[in-house]
Design a protein around this motif. Structure first.
Motif, PDB file in Angstrom:
ATOM      1  N   ASP A  24      -7.437  -2.090   5.916  1.00 31.39           N
ATOM      2  CA  ASP A  24      -6.719  -2.047   4.641  1.00 31.39           C
ATOM      3  C   ASP A  24      -5.928  -0.746   4.503  1.00 31.39           C
ATOM      4  O   ASP A  24      -6.348   0.309   4.966  1.00 31.39           O
ATOM      5  CB  ASP A  24      -7.696  -2.147   3.471  1.00 31.39           C
ATOM      6  CG  ASP A  24      -8.495  -3.432   3.485  1.00 31.39           C
ATOM      7  OD1 ASP A  24      -7.913  -4.477   3.833  1.00 31.39           O
ATOM      8  OD2 ASP A  24      -9.696  -3.385   3.169  1.00 31.39           O
ATOM      9  N   SER A  30      -0.542   0.951  -0.286  1.00 34.49           N
ATOM     10  CA  SER A  30      -0.591  -0.517  -0.305  1.00 34.49           C
ATOM     11  C   SER A  30       0.662  -1.134  -0.931  1.00 34.49           C
ATOM     12  O   SER A  30       1.166  -2.149  -0.440  1.00 34.49           O
ATOM     13  CB  SER A  30      -1.852  -1.020  -1.000  1.00 34.49           C
ATOM     14  OG  SER A  30      -1.885  -0.593  -2.331  1.00 34.49           O
ATOM     15  N   ARG A  31       1.199  -0.530  -1.973  1.00 35.96           N
ATOM     16  CA  ARG A  31       2.408  -1.068  -2.611  1.00 35.96           C
ATOM     17  C   ARG A  31       3.606  -0.995  -1.656  1.00 35.96           C
ATOM     18  O   ARG A  31       4.383  -1.933  -1.542  1.00 35.96           O
ATOM     19  CB  ARG A  31       2.683  -0.301  -3.895  1.00 35.96           C
ATOM     20  CG  ARG A  31       3.792  -0.874  -4.712  1.00 35.96           C
ATOM     21  CD  ARG A  31       3.896  -0.149  -6.035  1.00 35.96           C
ATOM     22  NE  ARG A  31       4.966  -0.714  -6.820  1.00 35.96           N
ATOM     23  CZ  ARG A  31       5.387  -0.206  -7.947  1.00 35.96           C
ATOM     24  NH1 ARG A  31       4.812   0.878  -8.444  1.00 35.96           N
ATOM     25  NH2 ARG A  31       6.363  -0.758  -8.607  1.00 35.96           N
ATOM     26  N   ARG A  34       3.156  -3.656   1.024  1.00 31.38           N
ATOM     27  CA  ARG A  34       3.468  -4.992   0.487  1.00 31.38           C
ATOM     28  C   ARG A  34       4.979  -5.191   0.402  1.00 31.38           C
ATOM     29  O   ARG A  34       5.491  -6.266   0.706  1.00 31.38           O
ATOM     30  CB  ARG A  34       2.832  -5.191  -0.895  1.00 31.38           C
ATOM     31  CG  ARG A  34       1.371  -5.542  -0.860  1.00 31.38           C
ATOM     32  CD  ARG A  34       0.866  -6.054  -2.213  1.00 31.38           C
ATOM     33  NE  ARG A  34       1.226  -5.232  -3.355  1.00 31.38           N
ATOM     34  CZ  ARG A  34       0.527  -4.196  -3.805  1.00 31.38           C
ATOM     35  NH1 ARG A  34      -0.591  -3.841  -3.222  1.00 31.38           N
ATOM     36  NH2 ARG A  34       0.939  -3.529  -4.855  1.00 31.38           N
ATOM     37  N   PHE A  35       5.709  -4.155  -0.002  1.00 33.86           N
ATOM     38  CA  PHE A  35       7.168  -4.237  -0.077  1.00 33.86           C
ATOM     39  C   PHE A  35       7.767  -4.480   1.311  1.00 33.86           C
ATOM     40  O   PHE A  35       8.638  -5.320   1.487  1.00 33.86           O
ATOM     41  CB  PHE A  35       7.744  -2.956  -0.690  1.00 33.86           C
ATOM     42  CG  PHE A  35       9.244  -2.925  -0.722  1.00 33.86           C
ATOM     43  CD1 PHE A  35       9.945  -3.630  -1.682  1.00 33.86           C
ATOM     44  CD2 PHE A  35       9.956  -2.208   0.222  1.00 33.86           C
ATOM     45  CE1 PHE A  35      11.335  -3.620  -1.710  1.00 33.86           C
ATOM     46  CE2 PHE A  35      11.344  -2.188   0.212  1.00 33.86           C
ATOM     47  CZ  PHE A  35      12.029  -2.900  -0.764  1.00 33.86           C
ATOM     48  N   LYS A  37       6.460  -5.879   3.825  1.00 35.77           N
ATOM     49  CA  LYS A  37       6.084  -7.193   4.376  1.00 35.77           C
ATOM     50  C   LYS A  37       6.973  -8.317   3.857  1.00 35.77           C
ATOM     51  O   LYS A  37       6.976  -9.407   4.414  1.00 35.77           O
ATOM     52  CB  LYS A  37       4.617  -7.488   4.095  1.00 35.77           C
ATOM     53  CG  LYS A  37       3.686  -6.651   4.960  1.00 35.77           C
ATOM     54  CD  LYS A  37       2.235  -6.980   4.712  1.00 35.77           C
ATOM     55  CE  LYS A  37       1.332  -6.182   5.641  1.00 35.77           C
ATOM     56  NZ  LYS A  37      -0.082  -6.483   5.431  1.00 35.77           N
ATOM     57  N   LYS A  38       7.748  -8.044   2.805  1.00 33.00           N
ATOM     58  CA  LYS A  38       8.699  -9.037   2.302  1.00 33.00           C
ATOM     59  C   LYS A  38       9.869  -9.126   3.286  1.00 33.00           C
ATOM     60  O   LYS A  38      10.103  -8.208   4.059  1.00 33.00           O
ATOM     61  CB  LYS A  38       9.232  -8.623   0.927  1.00 33.00           C
ATOM     62  CG  LYS A  38       8.184  -8.599  -0.154  1.00 33.00           C
ATOM     63  CD  LYS A  38       8.799  -8.114  -1.446  1.00 33.00           C
ATOM     64  CE  LYS A  38       7.758  -8.051  -2.533  1.00 33.00           C
ATOM     65  NZ  LYS A  38       8.329  -7.573  -3.797  1.00 33.00           N
ATOM     66  N   SER A  77      -2.758  -0.373   9.232  1.00 32.95           N
ATOM     67  CA  SER A  77      -1.702  -0.030   8.274  1.00 32.95           C
ATOM     68  C   SER A  77      -0.552   0.700   8.954  1.00 32.95           C
ATOM     69  O   SER A  77       0.619   0.376   8.737  1.00 32.95           O
ATOM     70  CB  SER A  77      -2.262   0.834   7.146  1.00 32.95           C
ATOM     71  OG  SER A  77      -3.245   0.121   6.431  1.00 32.95           O
ATOM     72  N   LYS A  84       7.261  -3.065  10.775  1.00 31.64           N
ATOM     73  CA  LYS A  84       8.189  -3.515   9.734  1.00 31.64           C
ATOM     74  C   LYS A  84       9.424  -2.611   9.640  1.00 31.64           C
ATOM     75  O   LYS A  84      10.525  -3.095   9.416  1.00 31.64           O
ATOM     76  CB  LYS A  84       7.483  -3.611   8.377  1.00 31.64           C
ATOM     77  CG  LYS A  84       6.364  -4.654   8.334  1.00 31.64           C
ATOM     78  CD  LYS A  84       6.804  -6.023   8.818  1.00 31.64           C
ATOM     79  CE  LYS A  84       7.570  -6.790   7.798  1.00 31.64           C
ATOM     80  NZ  LYS A  84       7.901  -8.161   8.199  1.00 31.64           N
TER      81      LYS A  84
END
Length: 116
Positions: A24, A30-31, A34-35, A37-38, A77, A84
């Motif tokens: 994790d 984390s934010r 997540r961005f 990964k879009k 991570s 990415k």
């Protein structure tokens, strides 16, 4: 690794990210993860319609992952951020480095710092 002329005139991004639990991202990353990964956004507003440059084509980046090989998802991570940023068109300035708490972080961190 790219040549200096390939990373000239680029913006620099340096990411250092630990991994918590079993792969994790820490709360403060984390934010951002997540961005990333879009799907990448379309070309920047104002760019010509024929331009298909990826959003990070003017970015050179370096990623250092911090983790522990006692967990299955070692440096997950940092690996995800590195992957990415490249998918979004960034140029990897130095290879991804994954430092292991189980064997000593310094063996990886010091050479990475010298390379960046």
């Amino acid at each position: 690794s790219p040549t200096p002329s390939q990373i000239q005139n680029k913006h620099a991004v340096i990411a250092i990210c630990s991994t918590t639990g079993n792969g994790d991202a820490p709360e403060n990353a984390s934010r951002f993860l997540r961005f990333l990964k879009k799907p990448p956004p379309p070309a920047a507003a104002g760019a010509s319609s024929s331009s298909s440059s990826p959003p990070l084509h003017r970015v050179a980046f370096a990623v250092l992952g911090l983790g522990d090989t006692n967990y299955d998802q070692f440096c997950a991570s940092g690996k995800a951020i590195d992957r990415k940023l490249a998918e979004w068109g960034g140029t990897r300035a130095v290879p991804l480095a994954c430092a292991d708490e189980a064997t000593g972080l310094e063996a990886t961190v010091e050479p990475w710092l010298e390379a960046t």
